[in-house]
Design a protein around this motif. Structure first.
Motif, PDB file in Angstrom:
ATOM      1  N   ARG A  27       0.841  -1.209   0.000  1.00 15.29           N
ATOM      2  CA  ARG A  27       0.000   0.000   0.000  1.00 15.29           C
ATOM      3  C   ARG A  27       0.872   1.253   0.000  1.00 15.29           C
ATOM      4  O   ARG A  27       0.582   2.224  -0.691  1.00 15.29           O
ATOM      5  CB  ARG A  27      -0.930  -0.035   1.225  1.00 15.29           C
ATOM      6  CG  ARG A  27      -1.773   1.180   1.454  1.00 15.29           C
ATOM      7  CD  ARG A  27      -2.745   1.613   0.378  1.00 15.29           C
ATOM      8  NE  ARG A  27      -3.365   0.593  -0.392  1.00 15.29           N
ATOM      9  CZ  ARG A  27      -3.754   0.751  -1.675  1.00 15.29           C
ATOM     10  NH1 ARG A  27      -3.589   1.900  -2.285  1.00 15.29           N
ATOM     11  NH2 ARG A  27      -4.314  -0.213  -2.338  1.00 15.29           N
ATOM     12  N   VAL A  28       1.964   1.242   0.774  1.00 17.42           N
ATOM     13  CA  VAL A  28       2.887   2.379   0.814  1.00 17.42           C
ATOM     14  C   VAL A  28       3.457   2.615  -0.585  1.00 17.42           C
ATOM     15  O   VAL A  28       3.460   3.742  -1.098  1.00 17.42           O
ATOM     16  CB  VAL A  28       4.035   2.140   1.829  1.00 17.42           C
ATOM     17  CG1 VAL A  28       5.130   3.197   1.689  1.00 17.42           C
ATOM     18  CG2 VAL A  28       3.493   2.123   3.253  1.00 17.42           C
ATOM     19  N   ILE A  29       3.942   1.557  -1.207  1.00 20.99           N
ATOM     20  CA  ILE A  29       4.557   1.674  -2.530  1.00 20.99           C
ATOM     21  C   ILE A  29       3.536   2.154  -3.563  1.00 20.99           C
ATOM     22  O   ILE A  29       3.838   3.032  -4.376  1.00 20.99           O
ATOM     23  CB  ILE A  29       5.214   0.340  -2.936  1.00 20.99           C
ATOM     24  CG1 ILE A  29       6.409   0.064  -2.021  1.00 20.99           C
ATOM     25  CG2 ILE A  29       5.633   0.359  -4.404  1.00 20.99           C
ATOM     26  CD1 ILE A  29       6.987  -1.326  -2.130  1.00 20.99           C
ATOM     27  N   ILE A  30       2.329   1.623  -3.515  1.00 20.91           N
ATOM     28  CA  ILE A  30       1.287   2.051  -4.457  1.00 20.91           C
ATOM     29  C   ILE A  30       0.977   3.540  -4.274  1.00 20.91           C
ATOM     30  O   ILE A  30       0.864   4.283  -5.251  1.00 20.91           O
ATOM     31  CB  ILE A  30       0.015   1.193  -4.296  1.00 20.91           C
ATOM     32  CG1 ILE A  30       0.277  -0.204  -4.856  1.00 20.91           C
ATOM     33  CG2 ILE A  30      -1.186   1.844  -4.984  1.00 20.91           C
ATOM     34  CD1 ILE A  30      -0.811  -1.224  -4.539  1.00 20.91           C
ATOM     35  N   ASN A  35       1.389   8.885  -6.659  1.00 12.68           N
ATOM     36  CA  ASN A  35       1.718  10.314  -6.622  1.00 12.68           C
ATOM     37  C   ASN A  35       2.822  10.653  -7.614  1.00 12.68           C
ATOM     38  O   ASN A  35       2.780  11.708  -8.254  1.00 12.68           O
ATOM     39  CB  ASN A  35       2.132  10.741  -5.212  1.00 12.68           C
ATOM     40  CG  ASN A  35       0.942  10.997  -4.319  1.00 12.68           C
ATOM     41  OD1 ASN A  35      -0.187  11.057  -4.767  1.00 12.68           O
ATOM     42  ND2 ASN A  35       1.196  11.121  -3.041  1.00 12.68           N
ATOM     43  N   ALA A  36       3.819   9.781  -7.731  1.00 12.72           N
ATOM     44  CA  ALA A  36       4.916  10.039  -8.669  1.00 12.72           C
ATOM     45  C   ALA A  36       4.389  10.158 -10.089  1.00 12.72           C
ATOM     46  O   ALA A  36       4.773  11.066 -10.831  1.00 12.72           O
ATOM     47  CB  ALA A  36       5.973   8.941  -8.572  1.00 12.72           C
ATOM     48  N   GLY A  62      11.372   8.569  -7.037  1.00 10.63           N
ATOM     49  CA  GLY A  62      11.527   9.976  -7.387  1.00 10.63           C
ATOM     50  C   GLY A  62      10.917  10.288  -8.730  1.00 10.63           C
ATOM     51  O   GLY A  62      10.830   9.420  -9.608  1.00 10.63           O
ATOM     52  N   ASN A  63      10.488  11.528  -8.885  1.00 10.13           N
ATOM     53  CA  ASN A  63       9.905  11.966 -10.151  1.00 10.13           C
ATOM     54  C   ASN A  63      10.307  13.405 -10.460  1.00 10.13           C
ATOM     55  O   ASN A  63      10.796  14.129  -9.595  1.00 10.13           O
ATOM     56  CB  ASN A  63       8.381  11.839 -10.118  1.00 10.13           C
ATOM     57  CG  ASN A  63       7.725  12.916  -9.277  1.00 10.13           C
ATOM     58  OD1 ASN A  63       8.054  13.085  -8.111  1.00 10.13           O
ATOM     59  ND2 ASN A  63       6.802  13.642  -9.863  1.00 10.13           N
ATOM     60  N   PHE A  64      10.116  13.785 -11.709  1.00 10.38           N
ATOM     61  CA  PHE A  64      10.399  15.142 -12.170  1.00 10.38           C
ATOM     62  C   PHE A  64       9.070  15.839 -12.452  1.00 10.38           C
ATOM     63  O   PHE A  64       8.290  15.386 -13.286  1.00 10.38           O
ATOM     64  CB  PHE A  64      11.252  15.105 -13.447  1.00 10.38           C
ATOM     65  CG  PHE A  64      12.613  14.509 -13.224  1.00 10.38           C
ATOM     66  CD1 PHE A  64      13.678  15.315 -12.849  1.00 10.38           C
ATOM     67  CD2 PHE A  64      12.820  13.147 -13.368  1.00 10.38           C
ATOM     68  CE1 PHE A  64      14.932  14.768 -12.627  1.00 10.38           C
ATOM     69  CE2 PHE A  64      14.073  12.594 -13.146  1.00 10.38           C
ATOM     70  CZ  PHE A  64      15.133  13.399 -12.773  1.00 10.38           C
ATOM     71  N   TYR A 127      13.103  17.650  -8.805  1.00 10.25           N
ATOM     72  CA  TYR A 127      13.155  16.219  -8.556  1.00 10.25           C
ATOM     73  C   TYR A 127      12.665  16.008  -7.140  1.00 10.25           C
ATOM     74  O   TYR A 127      13.248  16.524  -6.189  1.00 10.25           O
ATOM     75  CB  TYR A 127      14.582  15.676  -8.719  1.00 10.25           C
ATOM     76  CG  TYR A 127      14.661  14.190  -8.528  1.00 10.25           C
ATOM     77  CD1 TYR A 127      14.104  13.327  -9.463  1.00 10.25           C
ATOM     78  CD2 TYR A 127      15.264  13.646  -7.403  1.00 10.25           C
ATOM     79  CE1 TYR A 127      14.157  11.955  -9.293  1.00 10.25           C
ATOM     80  CE2 TYR A 127      15.323  12.275  -7.223  1.00 10.25           C
ATOM     81  CZ  TYR A 127      14.770  11.430  -8.171  1.00 10.25           C
ATOM     82  OH  TYR A 127      14.820  10.068  -7.994  1.00 10.25           O
ATOM     83  N   THR A 128      11.561  15.283  -7.009  1.00  5.54           N
ATOM     84  CA  THR A 128      10.971  15.005  -5.707  1.00  5.54           C
ATOM     85  C   THR A 128      11.136  13.523  -5.429  1.00  5.54           C
ATOM     86  O   THR A 128      10.794  12.693  -6.264  1.00  5.54           O
ATOM     87  CB  THR A 128       9.487  15.402  -5.679  1.00  5.54           C
ATOM     88  OG1 THR A 128       9.390  16.797  -5.978  1.00  5.54           O
ATOM     89  CG2 THR A 128       8.866  15.128  -4.323  1.00  5.54           C
ATOM     90  N   GLN A 129      11.660  13.211  -4.241  1.00  5.76           N
ATOM     91  CA  GLN A 129      11.944  11.819  -3.906  1.00  5.76           C
ATOM     92  C   GLN A 129      11.419  11.478  -2.518  1.00  5.76           C
ATOM     93  O   GLN A 129      11.709  12.171  -1.546  1.00  5.76           O
ATOM     94  CB  GLN A 129      13.453  11.577  -3.953  1.00  5.76           C
ATOM     95  CG  GLN A 129      13.856  10.166  -3.580  1.00  5.76           C
ATOM     96  CD  GLN A 129      15.351   9.976  -3.776  1.00  5.76           C
ATOM     97  OE1 GLN A 129      15.788   9.701  -4.870  1.00  5.76           O
ATOM     98  NE2 GLN A 129      16.117  10.135  -2.704  1.00  5.76           N
ATOM     99  N   PHE A 130      10.624  10.421  -2.465  1.00  5.28           N
ATOM    100  CA  PHE A 130      10.152   9.863  -1.200  1.00  5.28           C
ATOM    101  C   PHE A 130      11.034   8.647  -0.900  1.00  5.28           C
ATOM    102  O   PHE A 130      11.253   7.806  -1.772  1.00  5.28           O
ATOM    103  CB  PHE A 130       8.693   9.426  -1.300  1.00  5.28           C
ATOM    104  CG  PHE A 130       7.733  10.573  -1.260  1.00  5.28           C
ATOM    105  CD1 PHE A 130       7.117  10.936  -0.071  1.00  5.28           C
ATOM    106  CD2 PHE A 130       7.440  11.292  -2.403  1.00  5.28           C
ATOM    107  CE1 PHE A 130       6.224  11.988  -0.030  1.00  5.28           C
ATOM    108  CE2 PHE A 130       6.551  12.357  -2.371  1.00  5.28           C
ATOM    109  CZ  PHE A 130       5.938  12.702  -1.182  1.00  5.28           C
TER     110      PHE A 130
END
Length: 137
Positions: A27-30, A35-36, A62-64, A127-130
């Protein structure tokens, strides 16, 4: 597919066994991946990484995209919180996903954090990374 996103998987090991509730971590990964994808700019990539550091698995996504303002970073994990509501592309979400993710990680006695930084000079992309940790078994 609609955004033409590339997935770049960078796994330190093919397999890392962790101490965790499989369904809860799924669930965390999903939530993080959803969001990414949602907040990525078109024609960019999502980077998924796993590393083994000090008997812990570090998992990052992470995503841009537009990123998260520094003054909002601490609020991302609050219930019902949505970044910049006036410009948000997420019109149907209620802002619970990251709160759930944090609660699950906290129940595992682990950590989750988010960083958002300029991706490339001369662009508005960030670049946003969780990143979250899990104890290795």
């Amino acid at each position: 597919d609609d955004k033409n996103l590339e997935i770049d998987a960078q796994f330190e090991n093919e397999k890392m066994l962790v101490v965790a509730d499989k369904d809860a971590i799924k669930r965390v990964i999903i939530n993080i991946l959803d969001n990414a994808v949602k907040f990525s700019y078109n024609n960019t990539k999502i980077i998924i990484q796993s590393k083994n550091i000090n008997r812990h698995a570090y998992v990052s996504v992470g995503n841009f995209g537009a990123g998260i303002n520094k003054d909002e970073i601490d609020s991302v994990f609050e219930r019902f919180y949505k970044t910049d509501k006036s410009r948000s592309e997420d019109k149907k979400g209620v802002g619970l996903g990251m709160s759930f993710a944090k609660n699950i990680i906290n129940l595992h006695k682990q950590k989750i954090r988010v960083e958002s930084m300029d991706a490339k000079e001369g662009t508005d992309a960030k670049y946003t990374q969780f990143t979250f940790t899990l104890e290795l078994s």
